[in-house]
Design an enzyme around this catalytic site. Structure first.
Site, PDB file in Angstrom:
ATOM      1  N   GLU A  76     -26.492  14.377  -4.767  1.00 26.75           N
ATOM      2  CA  GLU A  76     -27.915  14.557  -4.445  1.00 26.75           C
ATOM      3  C   GLU A  76     -28.785  13.648  -5.305  1.00 26.75           C
ATOM      4  O   GLU A  76     -29.898  13.296  -4.938  1.00 26.75           O
ATOM      5  CB  GLU A  76     -28.346  16.019  -4.580  1.00 26.75           C
TER       6      GLU A  76
ATOM      7  N   GLU B 234      -6.318   1.604 -13.787  1.00 31.13           N
ATOM      8  CA  GLU B 234      -5.796   2.811 -13.132  1.00 31.13           C
ATOM      9  C   GLU B 234      -4.540   3.312 -13.835  1.00 31.13           C
ATOM     10  O   GLU B 234      -4.391   4.520 -14.101  1.00 31.13           O
ATOM     11  CB  GLU B 234      -5.504   2.521 -11.658  1.00 31.13           C
TER      12      GLU B 234
ATOM     13  N   TYR C 235       5.294   4.715  10.036  1.00 32.54           N
ATOM     14  CA  TYR C 235       5.009   3.313  10.378  1.00 32.54           C
ATOM     15  C   TYR C 235       6.019   2.809  11.411  1.00 32.54           C
ATOM     16  O   TYR C 235       5.672   2.167  12.397  1.00 32.54           O
ATOM     17  CB  TYR C 235       5.067   2.439   9.107  1.00 32.54           C
TER      18      TYR C 235
ATOM     19  N   GLY D  91      -7.355  -6.328 -17.218  1.00 29.14           N
ATOM     20  CA  GLY D  91      -8.563  -5.491 -17.238  1.00 29.14           C
ATOM     21  C   GLY D  91      -9.078  -5.247 -15.837  1.00 29.14           C
ATOM     22  O   GLY D  91     -10.254  -4.950 -15.645  1.00 29.14           O
TER      23      GLY D  91
ATOM     24  N   CYS E 262       0.815  -1.216   0.000  1.00 32.93           N
ATOM     25  CA  CYS E 262       0.000   0.000   0.000  1.00 32.93           C
ATOM     26  C   CYS E 262       0.850   1.268   0.000  1.00 32.93           C
ATOM     27  O   CYS E 262       0.677   2.144  -0.837  1.00 32.93           O
ATOM     28  CB  CYS E 262      -0.946  -0.017   1.209  1.00 32.93           C
TER      29      CYS E 262
ATOM     30  N   HIS F 233     -27.551  20.389  -2.033  1.00 30.32           N
ATOM     31  CA  HIS F 233     -27.620  21.006  -3.348  1.00 30.32           C
ATOM     32  C   HIS F 233     -26.657  22.183  -3.458  1.00 30.32           C
ATOM     33  O   HIS F 233     -26.526  22.933  -2.501  1.00 30.32           O
ATOM     34  CB  HIS F 233     -29.061  21.497  -3.579  1.00 30.32           C
TER      35      HIS F 233
ATOM     36  N   LYS G 201       0.351   5.346  -6.102  1.00 36.10           N
ATOM     37  CA  LYS G 201      -0.612   5.321  -7.221  1.00 36.10           C
ATOM     38  C   LYS G 201      -1.519   6.547  -7.187  1.00 36.10           C
ATOM     39  O   LYS G 201      -1.710   7.235  -8.169  1.00 36.10           O
ATOM     40  CB  LYS G 201      -1.424   4.026  -7.145  1.00 36.10           C
TER      41      LYS G 201
ATOM     42  N   TYR H  29      -8.209  -3.662 -11.612  1.00 35.04           N
ATOM     43  CA  TYR H  29      -7.919  -2.379 -10.968  1.00 35.04           C
ATOM     44  C   TYR H  29      -6.623  -1.745 -11.498  1.00 35.04           C
ATOM     45  O   TYR H  29      -6.604  -0.581 -11.907  1.00 35.04           O
ATOM     46  CB  TYR H  29      -7.680  -2.588  -9.475  1.00 35.04           C
TER      47      TYR H  29
ATOM     48  N   CYS I  79      -1.252   1.663  -3.242  1.00 30.42           N
ATOM     49  CA  CYS I  79      -2.292   2.694  -3.106  1.00 30.42           C
ATOM     50  C   CYS I  79      -1.754   4.124  -3.020  1.00 30.42           C
ATOM     51  O   CYS I  79      -2.245   5.012  -3.719  1.00 30.42           O
ATOM     52  CB  CYS I  79      -3.113   2.456  -1.835  1.00 30.42           C
TER      53      CYS I  79
HETATM   54  P1  NDP Z   1      -7.344  -7.855 -10.698  1.00 30.28           P
HETATM   55  O1  NDP Z   1      -7.705  -9.163 -10.126  1.00 30.28           O
HETATM   56  O2  NDP Z   1      -8.175  -6.657 -10.387  1.00 30.28           O
HETATM   57  O3  NDP Z   1      -7.257  -7.968 -12.262  1.00 30.28           O
HETATM   58  C1  NDP Z   1      -6.448  -8.925 -12.880  1.00 30.28           C
HETATM   59  C2  NDP Z   1      -6.736  -8.855 -14.365  1.00 30.28           C
HETATM   60  O4  NDP Z   1      -5.823  -9.689 -15.048  1.00 30.28           O
HETATM   61  C3  NDP Z   1      -8.136  -9.331 -14.710  1.00 30.28           C
HETATM   62  O5  NDP Z   1      -8.636  -8.484 -15.702  1.00 30.28           O
HETATM   63  C4  NDP Z   1      -7.897 -10.734 -15.230  1.00 30.28           C
HETATM   64  O6  NDP Z   1      -8.854 -11.134 -16.163  1.00 30.28           O
HETATM   65  C5  NDP Z   1      -6.558 -10.575 -15.899  1.00 30.28           C
HETATM   66  N1  NDP Z   1      -5.781 -11.800 -15.984  1.00 30.28           N
HETATM   67  C6  NDP Z   1      -5.416 -12.623 -14.981  1.00 30.28           C
HETATM   68  N2  NDP Z   1      -4.650 -13.626 -15.439  1.00 30.28           N
HETATM   69  C7  NDP Z   1      -4.526 -13.431 -16.769  1.00 30.28           C
HETATM   70  C8  NDP Z   1      -3.858 -14.140 -17.806  1.00 30.28           C
HETATM   71  N3  NDP Z   1      -3.153 -15.231 -17.555  1.00 30.28           N
HETATM   72  N4  NDP Z   1      -3.920 -13.644 -19.052  1.00 30.28           N
HETATM   73  C9  NDP Z   1      -4.639 -12.539 -19.314  1.00 30.28           C
HETATM   74  N5  NDP Z   1      -5.290 -11.826 -18.377  1.00 30.28           N
HETATM   75  C10 NDP Z   1      -5.237 -12.278 -17.122  1.00 30.28           C
HETATM   76  O7  NDP Z   1      -5.819  -7.659 -10.281  1.00 30.28           O
HETATM   77  P2  NDP Z   1      -4.836  -6.395 -10.350  1.00 30.28           P
HETATM   78  O8  NDP Z   1      -3.515  -6.941 -10.684  1.00 30.28           O
HETATM   79  O9  NDP Z   1      -5.395  -5.322 -11.176  1.00 30.28           O
HETATM   80  O10 NDP Z   1      -4.834  -5.913  -8.830  1.00 30.28           O
HETATM   81  C11 NDP Z   1      -4.541  -6.843  -7.775  1.00 30.28           C
HETATM   82  C12 NDP Z   1      -5.436  -6.600  -6.594  1.00 30.28           C
HETATM   83  O11 NDP Z   1      -4.993  -5.427  -5.938  1.00 30.28           O
HETATM   84  C13 NDP Z   1      -6.894  -6.349  -6.962  1.00 30.28           C
HETATM   85  O12 NDP Z   1      -7.639  -7.531  -6.928  1.00 30.28           O
HETATM   86  C14 NDP Z   1      -7.364  -5.383  -5.914  1.00 30.28           C
HETATM   87  O13 NDP Z   1      -7.985  -6.096  -4.889  1.00 30.28           O
HETATM   88  C15 NDP Z   1      -6.097  -4.712  -5.425  1.00 30.28           C
HETATM   89  N6  NDP Z   1      -6.044  -3.316  -5.902  1.00 30.28           N
HETATM   90  C16 NDP Z   1      -6.960  -2.444  -5.416  1.00 30.28           C
HETATM   91  C17 NDP Z   1      -6.959  -1.142  -5.832  1.00 30.28           C
HETATM   92  C18 NDP Z   1      -7.978  -0.206  -5.290  1.00 30.28           C
HETATM   93  O14 NDP Z   1      -8.582  -0.505  -4.274  1.00 30.28           O
HETATM   94  N7  NDP Z   1      -8.215   0.921  -5.953  1.00 30.28           N
HETATM   95  C19 NDP Z   1      -5.979  -0.638  -6.803  1.00 30.28           C
HETATM   96  C20 NDP Z   1      -5.080  -1.648  -7.260  1.00 30.28           C
HETATM   97  C21 NDP Z   1      -5.122  -2.931  -6.820  1.00 30.28           C
HETATM   98  P3  NDP Z   1     -10.308 -11.670 -15.744  1.00 30.28           P
HETATM   99  O15 NDP Z   1     -11.094 -10.478 -15.297  1.00 30.28           O
HETATM  100  O16 NDP Z   1     -10.820 -12.244 -17.017  1.00 30.28           O
HETATM  101  O17 NDP Z   1     -10.085 -12.687 -14.687  1.00 30.28           O
END
Ligand code: NDP
Length: 462
Positions: free
Chosen positions: A444, A184, A99, A178, A43, A439, A51, A180, A48
């Site tokens: 709202e 982002e 921390y 696709g 984080c 408002h 980012k 988070y 976080c």
């Molecule tokens: P996510 O789980 O959000 O997304 C992973 C993506 O990678 C999905 O779109 C998945 O597809 C795709 N994927 C996984 N394996 C493959 C593969 N072998 N080939 C092609 N595509 C693949 O993980 P992130 O890495 O984006 O983030 C990790 C975690 O960190 C998140 O789950 C979230 O909890 C946390 N995070 C939170 C944030 C926030 O709160 N704003 C910001 C950043 C991270 P599919 O959808 O089809 O499974």
């Protein structure tokens, strides 16, 4: 006095580990916490916090453009990547210091070393080779970016780890994923002027979100100039003679870019941790298996945060740590509550969400009401920016309970936090209706959507 060296030994100085160690030490327990890299974890160090700072940096060019509509003339502007990195590093170091200070003030011993289990109550400090014992051990080592080792050329790609320290801003980038992080960072890089392409294997980005959020964000990102390729995969990444990278895709030919970033999920960081020596069970993803109280199968060993692969979010790890302290040191058995976790995607525009998506609610309840508003935010009237806000409430028709709330638009994350309270409290749509609007705000709209936009009965839209 127990015969162990410590009452509690924590492995991992991230959000969950630091909270556990600090609270236990504050209760007068003999606590040590080992961290092999920097305190603060994903984080603070590579997630976080940096980012969000990057998100702010990437928004200024739109602010400068929008200012004209309000009478301002903004002079020539330019962006210095190195300055941003340096400023971000200072802030991260400041937080890391806080921390450490919190741990020290509470009386926890800080050990700057990798630590590995050697048995159910023993830990080896890798730097010194010393073996110490503890009555309880918390494993809170988090996770690491999935390196996608099966992809030929994956070694040429970066992950979010490196994105925070690139020597120079690339002119172009292809981001795989696709979720988070992919979404982002696509917005961050695009906002900083990088030619950005997102490639995702599914039909639509953000697979676990409400369809209006997914489509709305997709359209907004494309309108800004981000190229999004869905239903496709990277097959191979190679270096070009000119020093760039070439990406072969399954369906869309070859893409070229200065950098390729993989954002394909994060894996629990359990390899080489000595889990076998201690007899700690892991699942097929390498995540430590825990019960409702974060207990592993080995008495005295606990695990919390991303290493357990329950919900990979900072506040969840912190909450799990606080429940662990209540249960183990305050004689108040408390299991973490993972229901109705509000979350935000810091895309541009943001998504803020809590509860069930329309699709999830429709599959679980006989009849749902969907309240949906789509409008141009007030600031966009004078700025002239073509953008829209979408707000949605999903309501169970039987008892009027609000099951889900979803927002795409400015400050959606801030709104999600407050909506989280209302859903947690079990508010009904009638509670929303009798709440006076603030408002003029965008939020709202959440209390003025009086009639359902449509209903879904037995899975059919009516
Ligand atoms: P996510 O789980 O959000 O997304 C992973 C993506 O990678 C999905 O779109 C998945 O597809 C795709 N994927 C996984 N394996 C493959 C593969 N072998 N080939 C092609 N595509 C693949 O993980 P992130 O890495 O984006 O983030 C990790 C975690 O960190 C998140 O789950 C979230 O909890 C946390 N995070 C939170 C944030 C926030 O709160 N704003 C910001 C950043 C991270 P599919 O959808 O089809 O499974």
């Amino acid at each position: 006095m127990s015969s162990f060296d410590y009452d509690l030994f924590v492995i991992g100085g991230g959000s969950g580990g630091v909270r556990s160690a600090r609270l236990a030490a504050g209760l007068g327990k003999r606590v040590a916490i080992a961290e092999e890299y920097r305190f603060g974890g994903t984080c603070v160090i590579r997630g976080c916090v940096p980012k969000k700072l990057f998100v702010y940096a990437s928004q200024f060019h739109e602010h400068f453009e929008d200012a004209a509509g309000f009478g301002w003339t903004v002079g020539e502007s330019s962006f210095d990547w190195k300055k941003l990195i340096a400023a971000k590093d200072i802030e991260v170091a400041r937080l890391e210091g806080l921390y450490r200070k919190g741990l020290e003030s509470a009386g926890a011993e800080i050990i700057e070393s990798r630590a590995e289990l050697t048995g159910p109550h023993s830990i080896r400090l890798v730097k010194s080779g010393k073996v110490v014992t503890a009555e309880r051990i918390v494993i809170a080592v988090g996770g690491g970016a999935n390196p996608h080792a099966a992809l030929p050329g994956h070694e040429h790609c970066i992950t979010s780890n490196e994105a925070f320290h690139l020597e120079k801003l690339p002119r172009s980038i292809v981001i795989a994923g696709g979720g988070y992080i992919a979404v982002e960072f696509a917005n961050i890089f695009h906002g900083l002027g990088v030619d950005t392409t997102l490639i995702y294997r599914g039909k639509e980005i953000l697979s676990r979100f409400d369809h209006d959020m997914r489509q709305g964000l997709h359209q907004a990102m494309e309108a800004k100039g981000i190229r999004i390729i869905c239903s496709d995969l990277m097959e191979k990444v190679t270096k070009t003679a000119a020093g760039g990278l070439s990406v072969e895709t399954l369906n869309n030919g070859t893409l070229s870019a200065d950098q390729v970033m993989l954002a394909l999920g994060r894996d629990p960081y359990t390899t080489g941790l000595g889990l076998e020596a201690a007899g700690v069970a892991v699942n097929e993803r390498g995540a430590i298996v825990v019960d409702a109280y974060s207990r592993t199968n080995v008495p005295g060993i606990f695990a919390l945060g991303d290493v357990t692969d329950r919900v990979q979010l900072t506040p969840v790890a912190i909450h799990e740590a606080m429940c662990f302290i209540e249960t183990e040191f305050k004689n108040n058995p408390t299991s973490p509550d993972h229901d109705l976790i509000a979350t935000a995607v810091f895309s541009q525009p943001e998504i803020g969400t809590v509860g069930l998506s329309e699709e999830q609610a429709a599959s679980r309840f006989d009849e749902i009401e969907v309240y949906r508003a789509q409008f141009r935010p007030m600031k966009a009237t004078l700025s002239g920016r073509a953008e829209k806000t979408i707000m949605k409430l999903i309501v169970n028709a039987a008892d009027r309970k609000v099951l889900g709330a979803h927002i795409l638009g400015h400050d959606a994350g801030e709104m999600a936090q407050l909506l989280g309270i209302t859903l947690k409290a079990g508010c009904t749509k009638d509670d929303f209706d009798r709440t006076m609007a603030v408002h003029p705000t965008a939020s709202e709209e959440l209390v003025t959507m009086y009639s359902p936009s449509y209903r879904i009965r037995n899975g059919e839209r009516v």
